[in-house]
Write a protein that holds these residues in place. Structure first.
Motif, PDB file in Angstrom:
ATOM      1  N   LYS B 180       0.845  -1.210   0.000  1.00  0.00           N
ATOM      2  CA  LYS B 180       0.000   0.000   0.000  1.00  0.00           C
ATOM      3  C   LYS B 180       0.878   1.257   0.000  1.00  0.00           C
ATOM      4  O   LYS B 180       0.731   2.150   0.844  1.00  0.00           O
ATOM      5  CB  LYS B 180      -0.933  -0.011   1.197  1.00  0.00           C
ATOM      6  CG  LYS B 180      -1.910  -1.177   1.137  1.00  0.00           C
ATOM      7  CD  LYS B 180      -3.089  -1.026   2.081  1.00  0.00           C
ATOM      8  CE  LYS B 180      -4.182  -2.014   1.698  1.00  0.00           C
ATOM      9  NZ  LYS B 180      -5.275  -2.067   2.650  1.00  0.00           N
ATOM     10  N   ASP B 182       0.856   3.730  -1.657  1.00  0.00           N
ATOM     11  CA  ASP B 182       0.233   5.021  -1.942  1.00  0.00           C
ATOM     12  C   ASP B 182      -0.189   5.757  -0.678  1.00  0.00           C
ATOM     13  O   ASP B 182      -0.839   6.799  -0.741  1.00  0.00           O
ATOM     14  CB  ASP B 182      -0.943   4.861  -2.911  1.00  0.00           C
ATOM     15  CG  ASP B 182      -1.998   3.894  -2.405  1.00  0.00           C
ATOM     16  OD1 ASP B 182      -3.125   3.899  -2.923  1.00  0.00           O
ATOM     17  OD2 ASP B 182      -1.683   3.113  -1.476  1.00  0.00           O
ATOM     18  N   VAL B 234       1.828  -0.927  -5.240  1.00  0.00           N
ATOM     19  CA  VAL B 234       0.403  -0.633  -5.151  1.00  0.00           C
ATOM     20  C   VAL B 234      -0.285  -1.581  -6.105  1.00  0.00           C
ATOM     21  O   VAL B 234       0.200  -1.809  -7.215  1.00  0.00           O
ATOM     22  CB  VAL B 234       0.114   0.825  -5.587  1.00  0.00           C
ATOM     23  CG1 VAL B 234      -1.390   1.083  -5.624  1.00  0.00           C
ATOM     24  CG2 VAL B 234       0.792   1.791  -4.646  1.00  0.00           C
ATOM     25  N   SER B 236      -4.174  -2.995  -7.865  1.00  0.00           N
ATOM     26  CA  SER B 236      -5.563  -2.597  -8.067  1.00  0.00           C
ATOM     27  C   SER B 236      -6.283  -3.573  -8.979  1.00  0.00           C
ATOM     28  O   SER B 236      -5.704  -4.105  -9.921  1.00  0.00           O
ATOM     29  CB  SER B 236      -5.633  -1.192  -8.673  1.00  0.00           C
ATOM     30  OG  SER B 236      -6.975  -0.913  -9.035  1.00  0.00           O
ATOM     31  N   ARG B 250      -5.997   3.410  -8.493  1.00  0.00           N
ATOM     32  CA  ARG B 250      -6.884   3.638  -7.365  1.00  0.00           C
ATOM     33  C   ARG B 250      -7.377   5.085  -7.447  1.00  0.00           C
ATOM     34  O   ARG B 250      -6.577   6.024  -7.461  1.00  0.00           O
ATOM     35  CB  ARG B 250      -6.129   3.401  -6.058  1.00  0.00           C
ATOM     36  CG  ARG B 250      -5.768   1.929  -5.859  1.00  0.00           C
ATOM     37  CD  ARG B 250      -4.932   1.733  -4.625  1.00  0.00           C
ATOM     38  NE  ARG B 250      -5.564   2.248  -3.407  1.00  0.00           N
ATOM     39  CZ  ARG B 250      -6.599   1.671  -2.799  1.00  0.00           C
ATOM     40  NH1 ARG B 250      -7.153   0.586  -3.288  1.00  0.00           N
ATOM     41  NH2 ARG B 250      -7.091   2.217  -1.694  1.00  0.00           N
ATOM     42  N   CYS B 265       4.773   4.227  -8.099  1.00  0.00           N
ATOM     43  CA  CYS B 265       5.209   3.110  -7.252  1.00  0.00           C
ATOM     44  C   CYS B 265       6.125   2.199  -8.053  1.00  0.00           C
ATOM     45  O   CYS B 265       6.346   2.410  -9.245  1.00  0.00           O
ATOM     46  CB  CYS B 265       4.021   2.303  -6.724  1.00  0.00           C
ATOM     47  SG  CYS B 265       3.218   1.321  -8.003  1.00  0.00           S
TER      48      CYS B 265
END
Lengths: 427, 419
Positions: B180, B182, B234, B236, B250, B265
């Motif tokens: 994560k 972000d 990250v 998604s 995201r 990222c």
């Protein structure tokens, strides 16, 4: 569904999933190839054939280079294996090539054992690999693999049939190595002779149950060419490193008064076919077959020989450790048993000898007793005799004394008593 | 790597053809297909399932096949899921192993144990398959790589992270990831990464290292990656439209964090490294290093320790140079030693025996000689006595004879006188 969460993941079936884009694992074969090119490849060729049949020349021609091979004499007492390793490079591919020649093959008068050194050599290379594989600290990726990947069997161009030596040898080798038979010095046969010869050879191989290497036909990319090549076996080859001018090109050829035999001309011989099949198309398959089939067979036999099994009488699988441990226990028990046996044998020996010695002692003792008795007997005897003598002497003395007394008396009154004398005389 | 020695490889004067060997290898490998077992470990809710789906662009985890965070367990489980994917003619059998329940309990002591056990059991399966007398196809279910998810606290590694990595770094290739990513600004991320790498070094944890190559280009790329470790990712499952492009990302009120944007990222780096360039190397390191370590430890316990229970199992003493041989070769040598020992013992015993027998025989001979001597002596004695007796008798006879003769003469004289 919630209750089955774990179950879904515990199941072993695999799902087929669609990809929503380019992930990139299609580069895996490239990654694999790159990693295997870097350290280089190994390839080991065994050349079996009579002295002077052209093995070295063919190898030189095949690899376009001169290997160091001295000419062999015909007077070797037994077949010797002569390996030579060279590092070759083509484009960016490094190849560690080992060529093994059978020196003196076919030269002896009695050739019954000729195949043995060859078989031993092949097995020794398998053994080397197996030994490394079984080590505790091993480095297989670093290991110089000397297992024979292919055996080129050189058939003399008689034009008639295979020699019995050929059949015997190939039969012994066919379960150990990929055999590719070639007809050597094929420029001594005409096309029709060659065709007949090839047919004869192949039928003899089949009827004798000799398994030669078949070029694989599963991969569609090469199935066609391999299938076609399989029908051209055995390849009729000619070797030469001499350049001859043909037309306006310099080609490898053998120059005769009646023309030149061009090595790379497919109308003249099958050299190009051999090179294609052996090096360009099926080299990896030869290596794979050696490892997956011939080596596994050797390994299986060797392990079974040493007493390893996969399952025990109850069909429970053994892990390697269990097997080793069981073997070790067996081994130690065996050693102990041997020791016990030896001791026991020794104890018996000692007992025997003791008994013998005791016997001897007793004998001696008996003899001693016997002699003693004898002596005593003799002594008694002697005593008896002595006593006898004593008695006699005493008797005599008494007689003497009596006689003398009488004499004395007689002298005193000898005329008065005549009768006494008679009496005495009678005594 | 076997070296090519001081001499250069031979130059070939013309076309030979073995340069085609790599192509042959290529084709065969495609035909065989590929296998890869990947393990994901981390606390719940760190985005593991999402990342896997993003990496492989497929719904590995879905409502029907929920991710580890949705599979609540009382204790840490190790579970696997197999999927078959195809791309560009290349077939890949992917096994994802996850660990629901990891790090989620109040007391997480030993939560790494099921993971260690799983990895070891896969090694054991492979070892057994490899050691069978009849070997068929050996399916390889060994764990080739472990993605370890670090929570983006921004401060440093947690004690659990350190414990886990310390215990597993010699069993599997560990690739630590910041999950994560972000939630951090680039600067925070930089600091966080530095801190983590420092802690990893301090604890002597060996995470997966990229191999050195001779290729300059490759080395440059490797250096770039090394500078960005651990990778901050990250993931998604949703596609969003950004500037006319459809991207995975995201959606936030303040913008879109794009998964495949190198400035947002390190996902792309991870994907390229894991799948496109270093998948084979992960396999090789597992096979040549981690598996071999396991194997030699397991087998060393068998050799000198197998028969006698005096040594404890699993100890690898440096004094035993026997590691250089296979256990069978060792047994052979032991056998030979034993045979020669026995021979020596036998010889010694023989010698002692012979000596004793000799002694005894000598004694007997001496006794016999003594006996003989005495016998002779006695005989001599007796003979002497016999002779003496004979002599006396003779004398006596002589005396008697002569006296009797005399008597007869006297008698005769008397007789003559009386006439």
């Amino acid at each position: 569904m919630a209750a089955n969460d774990g179950d879904v993941f515990a199941q072993k079936e695999k799902r087929n999933l669609e990809l929503r884009g380019h992930v990139g694992f299609d580069s895996l074969p490239d990654q694999l190839v790159r990693k295997s090119v870097a350290p280089g490849f190994c390839f080991n060729i065994l050349c079996v054939g009579e002295t002077g049949i052209g093995k070295s020349t063919l190898m030189n021609t095949l690899f376009n280079t001169t290997f160091e091979n001295e000419e062999a004499s015909h007077f070797q007492t037994e077949v010797q294996m002569r390996p030579e390793t060279d590092d070759l490079q083509e484009s960016n591919v490094n190849l560690k090539l080992t060529t093994v020649h059978t020196v003196g093959f076919g030269d002896q008068i009695n050739r019954e054992e000729s195949y043995k050194p060859i078989l031993e050599y092949i097995d020794t290379q398998f053994g080397r690999y197996l030994e490394e594989e079984l080590k505790i600290q091993r480095s297989l990726f670093n290991f110089h693999d000397t297992r024979i990947h292919t055996c080129l069997y050189f058939i003399a161009p008689t034009g008639h049939s295979l020699k019995s030596l050929d059949l015997v040898t190939m039969k012994k080798l066919d379960s150990k190595v990929n055999i590719i038979p070639v007809i050597a010095k094929a420029d001594t046969l005409s096309k029709s002779e060659l065709d007949k010869f090839k047919i004869k050879i192949m039928s003899e191989l089949v009827s004798n149950g000799v398994q030669i290497y078949q070029f694989p036909t599963e991969d569609e990319a090469i199935a066609e060419i391999n299938t076609s090549m399989n029908t051209h076996l055995p390849f009729a080859v000619v070797g030469s490193l001499e350049d001859v001018k043909v037309g306006n090109k310099m080609v490898k050829a053998r120059l005769y008064p009646w023309g030149s035999v061009q090595v790379e001309n497919e109308n003249h011989c099958d050299f190009v076919k051999l090179r294609e099949m052996l090096l360009r198309v099926n080299m990896e398959d030869l290596r794979e077959q050696t490892h997956a089939r011939h080596y596994e067979l050797y390994r299986r036999c060797k392990l079974e020989e040493m007493g390893f099994k996969d399952t025990d009488p109850d069909s429970q699988s053994f892990s390697l450790q269990d097997t080793y441990e069981a073997k070790r226990k067996e081994f130690l028990v065996d050693l102990q048993l041997k020791e016990e046996q030896m001791r026991q044998m020794f104890v018996n020996k000692v007992k025997e000898t003791e008994a013998e010695l005791k016997e001897k002692e007793k004998e001696l003792h008996d003899r001693f007793e016997q002699l003693k008795r004898m002596h005593q007997g003799e002594k008694k005897n002697l005593e008896e005799k002595r006593r006898e003598l004593e008695e006699e002497m005493n008797a005599f003395n008494r007689k003497k004394v009596a006689a003398e007394t009488l004499m004395g008396q007689t002298l005193q009154g000898c005329s008065q008593q005549p009768f006494k004398k008679d009496k005495d005389k009678k005594n | 790597m076997f070296t090519f020695g001081p001499q250069q490889p031979k130059n070939l004067e013309g076309y030979v053809g073995f340069a085609n060997l790599p192509n042959q290898v290529y084709r065969k490998s495609v035909k065989r297909g590929f296998e890869f077992t990947l393990m994901v470990v981390g606390e719940s809710g760190l985005g593991k399932s999402t990342l896997i789906n993003s990496l492989f662009l497929t719904d590995l985890y879905s409502p029907e096949y929920p991710g580890p965070s949705h599979r609540v367990k009382k204790t840490v489980q190790v579970e696997q899921s197999k999927v078959l994917v195809k791309e560009g003619g290349v077939q890949l059998l992917l096994t994802i192993v996850d660990t629901p329940g990891f790090g989620d309990a109040v007391d997480n002591s030993n939560c790494w144990q099921p993971v260690i056990d799983y990895i070891d059991s896969k090694f054991e399966d492979y070892l057994n398959a490899e050691s069978r007398v009849n070997r068929r196809l050996m399916p390889d279910s060994r764990v080739l790589c472990c993605l370890y998810f670090i929570a983006p606290s921004g401060h440093g590694l947690k004690p659990l992270d350190i414990e886990f990595m310390k215990r597993l770094h010699e069993k599997v290739n560990i690739i630590p990831l910041i999950a994560k990513a972000d939630t951090m600004t680039p600067e925070e991320c930089q600091l966080f990464k530095k801190q983590i790498m420092k802690e990893i070094q301090d604890h002597k944890i060996r995470v997966y290292e990229f191999p050195e190559t001779d290729d300059e280009e490759e080395m440059k790329m490797v250096k770039r990656i090394k500078d960005r470790l651990p990778l901050a990712v990250v993931g998604s499952n949703t596609i969003i439209e950004v500037n006319g492009k459809r991207v995975r990302g995201r959606q936030y009120p303040w913008g879109v964090a794009e998964v495949e944007n190198g400035e947002h990222c390190d996902f792309t780096i991870l994907r390229n490294m894991l799948i496109r360039t270093h998948m084979q190397d992960l396999k090789d390191v597992t096979n040549n290093v981690h598996y071999e370590n396991y194997r030699s430890r397991k087998l060393a316990a068998v050799t000198y320790n197998g028969g006698d229970g005096s040594k404890s199992k699993g100890q690898l003493t440096k004094a035993e140079t026997s590691d250089d041989m296979s256990p069978l070769a060792q047994m052979e040598e032991e056998r030979r030693d034993h045979v020669s020992k026995m021979k020596k013992m036998e010889q010694e015993m023989e010698q002692v025996f012979e000596m004793k027998v000799k002694e005894k025989l000598q004694k007997l001979r001496d006794s016999e000689a003594e006996l003989q001597r005495r016998h002779e002596q006695m005989k001599k004695n007796l003979d002497a006595q016999h002779r003496e007796l004979e002599e006396r008798r003779r004398q006596h006879e002589e005396e008697k004879g002569s006296w009797e003769g005399q008597q007869r003469i006297l008698e005769q004289q008397k007789l003559d006188a009386s006439k």
